[in-house]
Scaffold this motif. Structure first.
Motif, mmCIF file in Angstrom:
data_model
loop_
_atom_site.group_PDB
_atom_site.id
_atom_site.type_symbol
_atom_site.label_atom_id
_atom_site.label_comp_id
_atom_site.label_asym_id
_atom_site.label_seq_id
_atom_site.Cartn_x
_atom_site.Cartn_y
_atom_site.Cartn_z
ATOM 1 N N HIS A 138 0.842 -1.195 0.000
ATOM 2 C CA HIS A 138 0.000 0.000 0.000
ATOM 3 C C HIS A 138 0.879 1.247 0.000
ATOM 4 C CE1 HIS A 138 -3.521 2.408 0.586
ATOM 5 N NE2 HIS A 138 -2.994 2.963 1.664
ATOM 6 N N ARG A 139 0.718 2.052 -1.014
ATOM 7 C CA ARG A 139 1.435 3.322 -1.132
ATOM 8 C C ARG A 139 0.396 4.427 -1.264
ATOM 9 N NH1 ARG A 139 4.643 -0.369 -4.348
ATOM 10 N NH2 ARG A 139 6.656 -0.633 -3.327
ATOM 11 N N PRO A 140 0.081 5.072 -0.138
ATOM 12 C CA PRO A 140 -1.053 6.009 -0.128
ATOM 13 C C PRO A 140 -0.931 7.180 -1.098
ATOM 14 C CG PRO A 140 -0.133 5.733 2.091
ATOM 15 C CD PRO A 140 0.701 4.948 1.158
ATOM 16 N N PHE A 141 0.268 7.684 -1.314
ATOM 17 C CA PHE A 141 0.377 8.859 -2.180
ATOM 18 C C PHE A 141 0.063 8.533 -3.640
ATOM 19 C CE2 PHE A 141 4.552 7.091 -2.792
ATOM 20 C CZ PHE A 141 4.916 7.481 -4.072
ATOM 21 N N LEU A 142 0.095 7.232 -4.010
ATOM 22 C CA LEU A 142 -0.270 6.858 -5.372
ATOM 23 C C LEU A 142 -1.786 6.881 -5.579
ATOM 24 C CD1 LEU A 142 2.145 3.889 -6.140
ATOM 25 C CD2 LEU A 142 2.304 6.239 -6.931
ATOM 26 N N GLU A 143 -2.540 6.813 -4.488
ATOM 27 C CA GLU A 143 -3.995 6.822 -4.594
ATOM 28 C C GLU A 143 -4.599 8.158 -4.178
ATOM 29 O OE1 GLU A 143 -4.840 3.559 -2.071
ATOM 30 O OE2 GLU A 143 -3.840 2.133 -3.389
ATOM 31 N N ASP A 144 -3.752 9.078 -3.729
ATOM 32 C CA ASP A 144 -4.232 10.384 -3.291
ATOM 33 C C ASP A 144 -4.652 11.212 -4.508
ATOM 34 O OD1 ASP A 144 -4.765 12.687 -1.918
ATOM 35 O OD2 ASP A 144 -2.664 13.168 -1.461
ATOM 36 N N PRO A 145 -5.903 11.716 -4.519
ATOM 37 C CA PRO A 145 -6.354 12.509 -5.672
ATOM 38 C C PRO A 145 -5.601 13.836 -5.822
ATOM 39 C CG PRO A 145 -8.103 12.309 -4.022
ATOM 40 C CD PRO A 145 -6.954 11.500 -3.542
ATOM 41 N N LYS A 146 -4.924 14.274 -4.764
ATOM 42 C CA LYS A 146 -4.164 15.525 -4.851
ATOM 43 C C LYS A 146 -2.827 15.343 -5.569
ATOM 44 C CE LYS A 146 -6.114 17.303 -0.573
ATOM 45 N NZ LYS A 146 -5.826 17.680 0.815
ATOM 46 N N THR A 147 -2.371 14.112 -5.688
ATOM 47 C CA THR A 147 -1.116 13.834 -6.387
ATOM 48 C C THR A 147 -1.349 13.985 -7.885
ATOM 49 O OG1 THR A 147 -0.552 12.227 -4.675
ATOM 50 C CG2 THR A 147 0.719 12.138 -6.703
ATOM 51 N N PRO A 148 -0.497 14.745 -8.569
ATOM 52 C CA PRO A 148 -0.669 14.912 -10.024
ATOM 53 C C PRO A 148 -0.634 13.571 -10.763
ATOM 54 C CG PRO A 148 0.970 16.454 -9.183
ATOM 55 C CD PRO A 148 0.626 15.534 -8.060
ATOM 56 N N TRP A 149 -1.390 13.490 -11.842
ATOM 57 C CA TRP A 149 -1.536 12.263 -12.613
ATOM 58 C C TRP A 149 -0.188 11.746 -13.104
ATOM 59 C CZ3 TRP A 149 -0.340 11.117 -17.693
ATOM 60 C CH2 TRP A 149 -0.827 9.900 -18.174
ATOM 61 N N LEU A 150 0.645 12.631 -13.646
ATOM 62 C CA LEU A 150 1.929 12.219 -14.194
ATOM 63 C C LEU A 150 2.834 11.642 -13.101
ATOM 64 C CD1 LEU A 150 3.641 12.072 -16.739
ATOM 65 C CD2 LEU A 150 4.492 14.355 -16.217
ATOM 66 N N ARG A 151 2.822 12.262 -11.929
ATOM 67 C CA ARG A 151 3.640 11.760 -10.818
ATOM 68 C C ARG A 151 3.133 10.390 -10.366
ATOM 69 N NH1 ARG A 151 4.754 15.882 -6.310
ATOM 70 N NH2 ARG A 151 6.216 16.547 -7.900
ATOM 71 N N ARG A 152 1.813 10.192 -10.299
ATOM 72 C CA ARG A 152 1.266 8.881 -9.918
ATOM 73 C C ARG A 152 1.673 7.807 -10.916
ATOM 74 N NH1 ARG A 152 -4.888 9.623 -9.405
ATOM 75 N NH2 ARG A 152 -4.355 11.374 -10.684
ATOM 76 N N LYS A 153 1.580 8.109 -12.206
ATOM 77 C CA LYS A 153 1.950 7.143 -13.241
ATOM 78 C C LYS A 153 3.438 6.815 -13.176
ATOM 79 C CE LYS A 153 -1.905 6.263 -15.099
ATOM 80 N NZ LYS A 153 -2.489 4.952 -14.927
ATOM 81 N N PHE A 154 4.271 7.854 -13.050
ATOM 82 C CA PHE A 154 5.713 7.638 -12.995
ATOM 83 C C PHE A 154 6.091 6.741 -11.825
ATOM 84 C CE2 PHE A 154 9.832 8.805 -11.177
ATOM 85 C CZ PHE A 154 10.660 8.487 -12.241
ATOM 86 N N TRP A 155 5.603 7.057 -10.631
ATOM 87 C CA TRP A 155 5.970 6.275 -9.461
ATOM 88 C C TRP A 155 5.312 4.900 -9.470
ATOM 89 C CZ3 TRP A 155 10.199 6.979 -7.143
ATOM 90 C CH2 TRP A 155 10.754 8.237 -7.067
#
Length: 114
Positions: free
Chosen positions: A51-68
């Motif tokens: 579980h990596r919460p920042f990957l599911e956080d809606p405030k995290t930009p889409w590109l950053r979520r995809k990259f990580w």
């Protein structure tokens, strides 16, 4: 044949059976490792994910979520010896292939180039 064309010395070229064994080794490195990598990747997908919460956080930009997300997926696979060892053999086969192809052009007898 032009007089300016350099003549290649073919007396030191390896026999044809060594080329055949080399290409068979490349084929084995590619063909025999692929099923093991596939099995390891499928079994990794069946396990519960970290579980990596920042990957599911809606405030995290889409590109950053995809990259990580992609980065963590690759790192998780490489941490698994069931995937990493066949991958290493597979990539080694690619290196062998490029070495064989690179040497093949220098080993062609001059009478075949005319």
């Amino acid at each position: 044949m032009d007089l300016d064309t350099p003549v290649r010395d073919t007396s030191t070229s390896p026999p044809i059976w060594r080329w055949i064994l080399g290409f068979l080794a490349v084929g084995a490195a590619w063909g025999l490792t692929t099923p093991f990598m596939r099995k390891a990747a499928i079994s990794r997908d069946a396990k519960p994910r970290v579980h990596r919460p920042f990957l599911e956080d809606p405030k995290t930009p889409w590109l950053r979520r995809k990259f990580w997300g992609i980065t963590y997926a690759v790192l998780d696979l490489l941490k698994s010896p069931a995937y990493a060892i066949p991958l290493l053999l597979n990539v080694t086969g690619s290196v062998w292939f490029f070495l064989l192809i690179g040497q093949a052009g220098t080993q062609i007898p001059h009478y075949l180039l005319a």
